[in-house]
Scaffold this motif. Structure first.
Motif, PDB file in Angstrom:
ATOM      1  N   GLY A  85       0.853  -1.174  -0.003  1.00 33.53           N
ATOM      2  CA  GLY A  85      -0.006  -0.074   0.064  1.00 33.53           C
ATOM      3  C   GLY A  85       0.876   1.170  -0.001  1.00 33.53           C
ATOM      4  N   ILE A  86       2.064   1.294   0.796  1.00 33.43           N
ATOM      5  CA  ILE A  86       2.828   2.392   0.940  1.00 33.43           C
ATOM      6  C   ILE A  86       3.520   2.800  -0.397  1.00 33.43           C
ATOM      7  CG2 ILE A  86       4.784   3.395   1.983  1.00 33.43           C
ATOM      8  CD1 ILE A  86       3.914   1.726   4.579  1.00 33.43           C
ATOM      9  N   VAL A  87       3.828   1.545  -1.014  1.00 31.30           N
ATOM     10  CA  VAL A  87       4.674   1.710  -2.395  1.00 31.30           C
ATOM     11  C   VAL A  87       3.879   1.946  -3.392  1.00 31.30           C
ATOM     12  CG1 VAL A  87       5.641   0.276  -4.152  1.00 31.30           C
ATOM     13  CG2 VAL A  87       6.466  -0.128  -1.811  1.00 31.30           C
ATOM     14  N   THR A  88       2.663   1.415  -3.197  1.00 28.16           N
ATOM     15  CA  THR A  88       1.390   1.889  -4.347  1.00 28.16           C
ATOM     16  C   THR A  88       1.072   3.421  -4.366  1.00 28.16           C
ATOM     17  OG1 THR A  88       0.997  -0.360  -4.536  1.00 28.16           O
ATOM     18  CG2 THR A  88      -0.633   1.208  -5.505  1.00 28.16           C
ATOM     19  N   LYS A  89       0.607   3.729  -3.016  1.00 28.02           N
ATOM     20  CA  LYS A  89       0.062   5.037  -2.731  1.00 28.02           C
ATOM     21  C   LYS A  89       0.879   6.228  -2.758  1.00 28.02           C
ATOM     22  CE  LYS A  89      -4.377   3.356  -3.024  1.00 28.02           C
ATOM     23  NZ  LYS A  89      -5.386   3.883  -4.024  1.00 28.02           N
ATOM     24  N   ILE A  90       1.994   6.067  -1.861  1.00 29.32           N
ATOM     25  CA  ILE A  90       2.848   6.977  -1.528  1.00 29.32           C
ATOM     26  C   ILE A  90       4.112   6.926  -2.279  1.00 29.32           C
ATOM     27  CG2 ILE A  90       4.005   8.263   0.411  1.00 29.32           C
ATOM     28  CD1 ILE A  90       2.010   6.770   2.204  1.00 29.32           C
ATOM     29  N   LEU A  91       5.018   6.141  -2.181  1.00 27.89           N
ATOM     30  CA  LEU A  91       6.210   5.941  -3.011  1.00 27.89           C
ATOM     31  C   LEU A  91       6.348   6.292  -4.372  1.00 27.89           C
ATOM     32  CD1 LEU A  91       8.262   3.504  -0.988  1.00 27.89           C
ATOM     33  CD2 LEU A  91       8.120   6.122  -0.368  1.00 27.89           C
ATOM     34  N   PHE A  92       5.266   5.717  -5.268  1.00 30.17           N
ATOM     35  CA  PHE A  92       5.200   5.622  -6.626  1.00 30.17           C
ATOM     36  C   PHE A  92       5.454   6.848  -7.044  1.00 30.17           C
ATOM     37  CE2 PHE A  92       2.983   5.282 -10.781  1.00 30.17           C
ATOM     38  CZ  PHE A  92       4.120   4.863 -11.239  1.00 30.17           C
ATOM     39  N   PRO A  93       4.538   7.721  -7.009  1.00 28.70           N
ATOM     40  CA  PRO A  93       4.401   9.154  -7.302  1.00 28.70           C
ATOM     41  C   PRO A  93       5.759   9.923  -7.175  1.00 28.70           C
ATOM     42  CG  PRO A  93       2.372   8.708  -6.200  1.00 28.70           C
ATOM     43  CD  PRO A  93       3.470   7.653  -5.748  1.00 28.70           C
ATOM     44  N   PHE A  94       6.395   9.585  -5.808  1.00 20.92           N
ATOM     45  CA  PHE A  94       7.597  10.286  -5.389  1.00 20.92           C
ATOM     46  C   PHE A  94       8.795   9.537  -6.616  1.00 20.92           C
ATOM     47  CE2 PHE A  94       6.145  11.452  -1.448  1.00 20.92           C
ATOM     48  CZ  PHE A  94       6.494  12.876  -1.317  1.00 20.92           C
ATOM     49  N   MET A  95       8.615   8.210  -6.787  1.00 26.42           N
ATOM     50  CA  MET A  95       9.711   7.665  -7.395  1.00 26.42           C
ATOM     51  C   MET A  95       9.651   8.319  -8.839  1.00 26.42           C
ATOM     52  SD  MET A  95      11.313   6.143  -5.388  1.00 26.42           S
ATOM     53  CE  MET A  95      10.596   6.888  -4.006  1.00 26.42           C
ATOM     54  N   ILE A  96       8.550   8.839  -9.522  1.00 26.99           N
ATOM     55  CA  ILE A  96       8.309   9.133 -11.018  1.00 26.99           C
ATOM     56  C   ILE A  96       9.062  10.593 -10.876  1.00 26.99           C
ATOM     57  CG2 ILE A  96       6.708  10.293 -12.479  1.00 26.99           C
ATOM     58  CD1 ILE A  96       6.474   7.368 -12.743  1.00 26.99           C
ATOM     59  N   LEU A  97       8.823  11.425  -9.918  1.00 29.84           N
ATOM     60  CA  LEU A  97       9.425  12.799  -9.685  1.00 29.84           C
ATOM     61  C   LEU A  97      10.914  12.577  -9.813  1.00 29.84           C
ATOM     62  CD1 LEU A  97       7.185  14.969  -7.144  1.00 29.84           C
ATOM     63  CD2 LEU A  97       7.591  15.309  -9.914  1.00 29.84           C
ATOM     64  N   MET A  98      11.238  11.486  -9.025  1.00 27.42           N
ATOM     65  CA  MET A  98      12.902  11.399  -8.599  1.00 27.42           C
ATOM     66  C   MET A  98      13.440  11.042  -9.867  1.00 27.42           C
ATOM     67  SD  MET A  98      15.032  11.807  -6.378  1.00 27.42           S
ATOM     68  CE  MET A  98      13.886  12.173  -4.972  1.00 27.42           C
ATOM     69  N   GLY A  99      12.757  10.193 -10.561  1.00 26.11           N
ATOM     70  CA  GLY A  99      13.076   9.596 -11.891  1.00 26.11           C
ATOM     71  C   GLY A  99      13.352  10.613 -12.887  1.00 26.11           C
ATOM     72  N   LYS A 100      12.559  11.812 -12.943  1.00 26.92           N
ATOM     73  CA  LYS A 100      12.816  12.863 -13.754  1.00 26.92           C
ATOM     74  C   LYS A 100      13.916  13.476 -13.374  1.00 26.92           C
ATOM     75  CE  LYS A 100       8.048  14.057 -15.151  1.00 26.92           C
ATOM     76  NZ  LYS A 100       6.953  14.926 -14.655  1.00 26.92           N
ATOM     77  N   LEU A 101      14.156  13.919 -12.009  1.00 26.57           N
ATOM     78  CA  LEU A 101      15.426  14.439 -11.463  1.00 26.57           C
ATOM     79  C   LEU A 101      16.774  13.931 -11.947  1.00 26.57           C
ATOM     80  CD1 LEU A 101      15.226  16.768  -9.652  1.00 26.57           C
ATOM     81  CD2 LEU A 101      16.257  15.258  -7.899  1.00 26.57           C
ATOM     82  N   VAL A 102      16.730  12.262 -12.117  1.00 20.26           N
ATOM     83  CA  VAL A 102      18.200  11.805 -12.631  1.00 20.26           C
ATOM     84  C   VAL A 102      17.961  11.126 -13.961  1.00 20.26           C
ATOM     85  CG1 VAL A 102      18.949  11.192 -10.023  1.00 20.26           C
ATOM     86  CG2 VAL A 102      17.339   9.522 -11.220  1.00 20.26           C
ATOM     87  N   ARG A 103      17.033  11.579 -14.393  1.00 23.60           N
ATOM     88  CA  ARG A 103      16.890  11.150 -15.916  1.00 23.60           C
ATOM     89  C   ARG A 103      16.538   9.765 -16.116  1.00 23.60           C
ATOM     90  NH1 ARG A 103      19.154  15.585 -19.538  1.00 23.60           N
ATOM     91  NH2 ARG A 103      19.280  17.372 -18.135  1.00 23.60           N
ATOM     92  N   VAL A 104      15.950   9.264 -15.447  1.00 19.61           N
ATOM     93  CA  VAL A 104      15.376   7.927 -15.536  1.00 19.61           C
ATOM     94  C   VAL A 104      13.823   8.058 -16.162  1.00 19.61           C
ATOM     95  CG1 VAL A 104      14.919   5.733 -14.670  1.00 19.61           C
ATOM     96  CG2 VAL A 104      16.548   7.000 -13.726  1.00 19.61           C
ATOM     97  N   SER A 105      13.468   7.389 -17.234  1.00 18.45           N
ATOM     98  CA  SER A 105      12.477   7.312 -17.894  1.00 18.45           C
ATOM     99  C   SER A 105      11.138   7.125 -17.274  1.00 18.45           C
ATOM    100  CB  SER A 105      12.367   6.890 -19.511  1.00 18.45           C
ATOM    101  OG  SER A 105      12.190   5.632 -19.386  1.00 18.45           O
ATOM    102  N   LYS A 106      10.015   7.796 -17.420  1.00 12.75           N
ATOM    103  CA  LYS A 106       8.947   7.396 -16.572  1.00 12.75           C
ATOM    104  C   LYS A 106       8.538   6.192 -17.065  1.00 12.75           C
ATOM    105  CE  LYS A 106       4.027   9.367 -15.805  1.00 12.75           C
ATOM    106  NZ  LYS A 106       3.173  10.295 -16.331  1.00 12.75           N
TER     107      LYS A 106
END
Ligand code: SF4
Length: 261
Positions: A85-106
């Motif tokens: 639940g935490i990974v799905t609801k909370i962490l995933f949107p953060f990881m998309i943002l973090m991916g943008k920051l370090v240039r990992v594609s969505k």
């Protein structure tokens, strides 16, 4: 587009570690900067403030460690349901943002999230009766030229074999599980509400799978990425063996045979 055989969970874990490091830095600043000012208000306030932040860091570290150990040991250690639940609801949107920051594609982050979700679902060893298990398919898997309407009832398929709908119906019949085709997120949600499945094996592209997994929580979903040899949204394919393995993961007890990270 043919996908790599197995998108890696390590992308998600790497981004998670990076996020934690950045958060720890900000927590340090949050602790250090107001410390002097707090002392002037009340001598006990710095201690209370430090304790509160220490508890926060403890929970973050324990959660991260639990997630990594659950993945490495492939079993439900503690609260794997909550972790999902935490990974799905909370962490995933953060990881998309973090991916943008370090240039990992969505797309790569989404693939990694799906793989991690599947791993957590499998670690949870959730078992269900066949009639509470649903195979949910995207409409684009049907042959583009086929005139038969299968969205209302997939069994309308005449089984000509031009697309994999025929094999998937056979698989559903073999294990006596439900099967449905959705044209989009709204219809998928309606199918889930009507069928009330306890578990879902879903086939779709990265975008539909990630939103489907998020929307369906807490129902466990094993997501299988489709293959797009003719481009997106037309004549897509799926590895039938992967669908079968996912069904068996929900139907019978067997040890996981998936590689680490
Ligand atoms: S297998 Fe079924 S859905 Fe696919 S083209 Fe043939 S009749 Fe249409």
């Amino acid at each position: 587009m043919i996908l790599e055989p197995r998108p890696k969970k390590r992308i998600f874990i790497g981004l998670l570690v990076l996020t934690c490091l950045i958060l720890f830095f900000f927590i340090f600043l949050l602790w250090y900067v107001p410390l002097v000012g707090l002392k002037n208000i009340h001598p006990l306030l710095p201690l209370l403030f430090t304790t509160a932040l220490a508890i926060l860091v403890f929970f973050m570290l324990s959660g991260g460690l639990l997630l990594i150990l659950t993945i490495l040991w492939r079993r439900d250690l503690l609260f794997s349901h909550k972790l999902r639940g935490i990974v799905t609801k909370i962490l995933f949107p953060f990881m998309i943002l973090m991916g943008k920051l370090v240039r990992v594609s969505k797309e790569k982050v989404q693939q990694s999230f799906i793989e991690l979700n599947n791993h957590l679902v499998r670690s949870n060893h959730h078992r269900t009766k066949p009639n509470r298990l649903l195979i949910l398919l995207p409409h684009c898997i049907q042959d583009f030229d086929c005139q038969i309407k299968i969205t209302g009832n997939v069994k309308n398929c005449k089984g000509c074999g031009k697309c994999e709908i025929k094999d998937l119906i056979q698989l559903a019949d073999q294990y006596q599980v439900k099967i449905a085709v959705a044209t989009g997120g709204t219809l998928a949600r309606r199918i889930i509400v009507e069928n009330k499945p306890e578990a879902i094996v879903a086939v779709a592209c990265e975008l539909d799978l990630t939103s489907g997994i998020q929307d369906s929580y807490p129902i466990p979903v094993i997501g299988i990425l489709n293959e797009r040899p003719s481009g997106p949204c037309i004549n897509t394919k799926v590895d039938i063996q992967k669908v079968k393995e996912a069904l068996l993961d929900f139907l019978e007890s067997k040890s996981s045979h998936y590689p680490l990270l």
